[in-house]
Scaffold this motif. Structure first.
Motif, PDB file in Angstrom:
ATOM      1  N   ALA A 145       0.873  -1.176   0.000  1.00 31.55           N
ATOM      2  CA  ALA A 145       0.000   0.000   0.000  1.00 31.55           C
ATOM      3  C   ALA A 145       0.907   1.221   0.000  1.00 31.55           C
ATOM      4  N   ASP A 146       0.667   2.117  -0.936  1.00 31.88           N
ATOM      5  CA  ASP A 146       1.508   3.284  -1.134  1.00 31.88           C
ATOM      6  C   ASP A 146       0.702   4.549  -0.857  1.00 31.88           C
ATOM      7  N   LEU A 147       1.270   5.459  -0.102  1.00 33.82           N
ATOM      8  CA  LEU A 147       0.643   6.745   0.156  1.00 33.82           C
ATOM      9  C   LEU A 147       1.647   7.833  -0.208  1.00 33.82           C
ATOM     10  N   ASN A 148       1.392   8.498  -1.315  1.00 30.90           N
ATOM     11  CA  ASN A 148       2.281   9.567  -1.787  1.00 30.90           C
ATOM     12  C   ASN A 148       3.732   9.105  -1.907  1.00 30.90           C
ATOM     13  N   GLY A 149       3.912   7.909  -2.457  1.00 29.34           N
ATOM     14  CA  GLY A 149       5.255   7.388  -2.687  1.00 29.34           C
ATOM     15  C   GLY A 149       5.901   6.745  -1.483  1.00 29.34           C
ATOM     16  N   TYR A 150       5.158   6.566  -0.393  1.00 30.78           N
ATOM     17  CA  TYR A 150       5.719   5.967   0.825  1.00 30.78           C
ATOM     18  C   TYR A 150       4.935   4.694   1.149  1.00 30.78           C
ATOM     19  N   PRO A 151       5.628   3.580   1.384  1.00 34.45           N
ATOM     20  CA  PRO A 151       4.921   2.335   1.706  1.00 34.45           C
ATOM     21  C   PRO A 151       4.326   2.412   3.114  1.00 34.45           C
ATOM     22  N   VAL A 152       3.006   2.237   3.207  1.00 36.23           N
ATOM     23  CA  VAL A 152       2.333   2.348   4.505  1.00 36.23           C
ATOM     24  C   VAL A 152       1.734   1.013   4.964  1.00 36.23           C
ATOM     25  N   GLY A 153       1.801   0.006   4.111  1.00 42.19           N
ATOM     26  CA  GLY A 153       1.304  -1.306   4.496  1.00 42.19           C
ATOM     27  C   GLY A 153       1.715  -2.345   3.481  1.00 42.19           C
ATOM     28  N   HIS A 154       1.638  -3.616   3.896  1.00 45.78           N
ATOM     29  CA  HIS A 154       1.938  -4.701   2.957  1.00 45.78           C
ATOM     30  C   HIS A 154       1.219  -5.970   3.361  1.00 45.78           C
ATOM     31  N   LEU A 155       1.117  -6.882   2.403  1.00 44.25           N
ATOM     32  CA  LEU A 155       0.526  -8.195   2.607  1.00 44.25           C
ATOM     33  C   LEU A 155       1.263  -9.174   1.703  1.00 44.25           C
ATOM     34  N   PHE A 156       1.715 -10.267   2.275  1.00 42.96           N
ATOM     35  CA  PHE A 156       2.335 -11.323   1.501  1.00 42.96           C
ATOM     36  C   PHE A 156       1.264 -12.370   1.182  1.00 42.96           C
ATOM     37  N   ILE A 157       1.417 -13.037   0.040  1.00 46.99           N
ATOM     38  CA  ILE A 157       0.500 -14.106  -0.346  1.00 46.99           C
ATOM     39  C   ILE A 157       1.329 -15.314  -0.772  1.00 46.99           C
ATOM     40  N   HIS A 158       0.983 -16.453  -0.219  1.00 47.07           N
ATOM     41  CA  HIS A 158       1.645 -17.702  -0.578  1.00 47.07           C
ATOM     42  C   HIS A 158       0.671 -18.515  -1.440  1.00 47.07           C
ATOM     43  N   PHE A 159       0.997 -18.663  -2.711  1.00 46.55           N
ATOM     44  CA  PHE A 159       0.159 -19.397  -3.649  1.00 46.55           C
ATOM     45  C   PHE A 159       0.563 -20.870  -3.758  1.00 46.55           C
ATOM     46  N   GLY A 160       1.838 -21.166  -3.543  1.00 47.81           N
ATOM     47  CA  GLY A 160       2.342 -22.524  -3.732  1.00 47.81           C
ATOM     48  C   GLY A 160       2.063 -23.416  -2.555  1.00 47.81           C
ATOM     49  N   ALA A 161       2.337 -24.692  -2.729  1.00 52.18           N
ATOM     50  CA  ALA A 161       2.151 -25.648  -1.641  1.00 52.18           C
ATOM     51  C   ALA A 161       3.181 -25.377  -0.556  1.00 52.18           C
ATOM     52  N   GLY A 162       2.723 -25.364   0.639  1.00 57.65           N
ATOM     53  CA  GLY A 162       3.590 -25.165   1.805  1.00 57.65           C
ATOM     54  C   GLY A 162       2.998 -25.970   2.938  1.00 57.65           C
ATOM     55  N   ASN A 163       2.583 -25.285   4.002  1.00 53.25           N
ATOM     56  CA  ASN A 163       1.798 -25.916   5.051  1.00 53.25           C
ATOM     57  C   ASN A 163       0.434 -26.175   4.425  1.00 53.25           C
ATOM     58  N   LEU A 164       0.108 -27.423   4.148  1.00 55.79           N
ATOM     59  CA  LEU A 164      -1.064 -27.754   3.351  1.00 55.79           C
ATOM     60  C   LEU A 164      -2.384 -27.316   3.987  1.00 55.79           C
ATOM     61  N   ILE A 165      -2.381 -27.056   5.270  1.00 53.82           N
ATOM     62  CA  ILE A 165      -3.592 -26.543   5.917  1.00 53.82           C
ATOM     63  C   ILE A 165      -3.893 -25.139   5.401  1.00 53.82           C
ATOM     64  N   PHE A 166      -2.838 -24.379   5.081  1.00 49.57           N
ATOM     65  CA  PHE A 166      -3.006 -22.991   4.665  1.00 49.57           C
ATOM     66  C   PHE A 166      -2.851 -22.771   3.162  1.00 49.57           C
ATOM     67  N   ALA A 167      -1.937 -23.455   2.540  1.00 44.50           N
ATOM     68  CA  ALA A 167      -1.680 -23.251   1.103  1.00 44.50           C
ATOM     69  C   ALA A 167      -1.297 -24.588   0.485  1.00 44.50           C
ATOM     70  N   ASP A 168      -2.166 -25.088  -0.403  1.00 42.18           N
ATOM     71  CA  ASP A 168      -1.879 -26.376  -1.028  1.00 42.18           C
ATOM     72  C   ASP A 168      -1.445 -26.257  -2.487  1.00 42.18           C
ATOM     73  N   GLY A 169      -1.408 -25.028  -2.998  1.00 41.03           N
ATOM     74  CA  GLY A 169      -0.988 -24.828  -4.377  1.00 41.03           C
ATOM     75  C   GLY A 169      -2.079 -25.023  -5.407  1.00 41.03           C
ATOM     76  N   HIS A 170      -3.282 -25.449  -4.962  1.00 41.69           N
ATOM     77  CA  HIS A 170      -4.368 -25.710  -5.908  1.00 41.69           C
ATOM     78  C   HIS A 170      -5.682 -25.050  -5.504  1.00 41.69           C
TER      79      HIS A 170
END
Length: 129
Positions: free
Chosen positions: A4-29
């Motif tokens: 999230a950008d406010l006047n050229g300054y990062p004020v927030g972020h969110l990461f997203i895991h699309f691939g398989a990892g901990n299958l309870i949270f991200a299974d890649g499908h």
């Protein structure tokens, strides 16, 4: 990562895991995982986190994911209220034992009991994805 950008300054972020990892949270499908949502403290409550999550969900839907997941520390009531307002529901209890190595090579052990939340994402028709 979404920023999230406010006047050229990062004020927030969110990461997203699309691939398989901990299958309870991200299974890649069918399941993808939001994590590390952060918004600068003075700017919380202005919809920045909501917009980051909405954009993340949109990215998941376009890729065919049916479930969005996120975790929240048990003592972070404000974040849990946000996620539940956005349609997420608790589906698992996370003991929250993990560790990391800092830049000086020291291992830190963390105990942060959390809740796992999930939300069913609406299916996009083929012509919208």
């Amino acid at each position: 990562i979404l920023v999230a950008d406010l006047n050229g300054y990062p004020v927030g972020h969110l990461f997203i895991h699309f691939g398989a990892g901990n299958l309870i949270f991200a299974d890649g499908h069918t399941r993808a995982y939001h994590y590390a949502l952060r918004v600068l403290a003075p700017l919380r409550g202005y919809g920045i986190g909501t917009r980051l999550i909405a954009e993340g969900e949109s990215m998941m839907q376009v890729r065919g994911f049916r479930w969005a997941t996120i975790a929240v520390a048990r003592d972070n009531l404000r974040a849990r209220q946000l996620y539940e307002r956005l349609g997420y529901r608790v589906f698992t209890d996370i003991p929250g034992h993990w560790s990391y190595v800092d830049p000086d090579g020291n291992t830190h052990h963390v105990h942060e009991p959390s809740w796992g939340l999930q939300k069913h994402l609406a299916h996009l028709p083929a012509d919208e994805s």
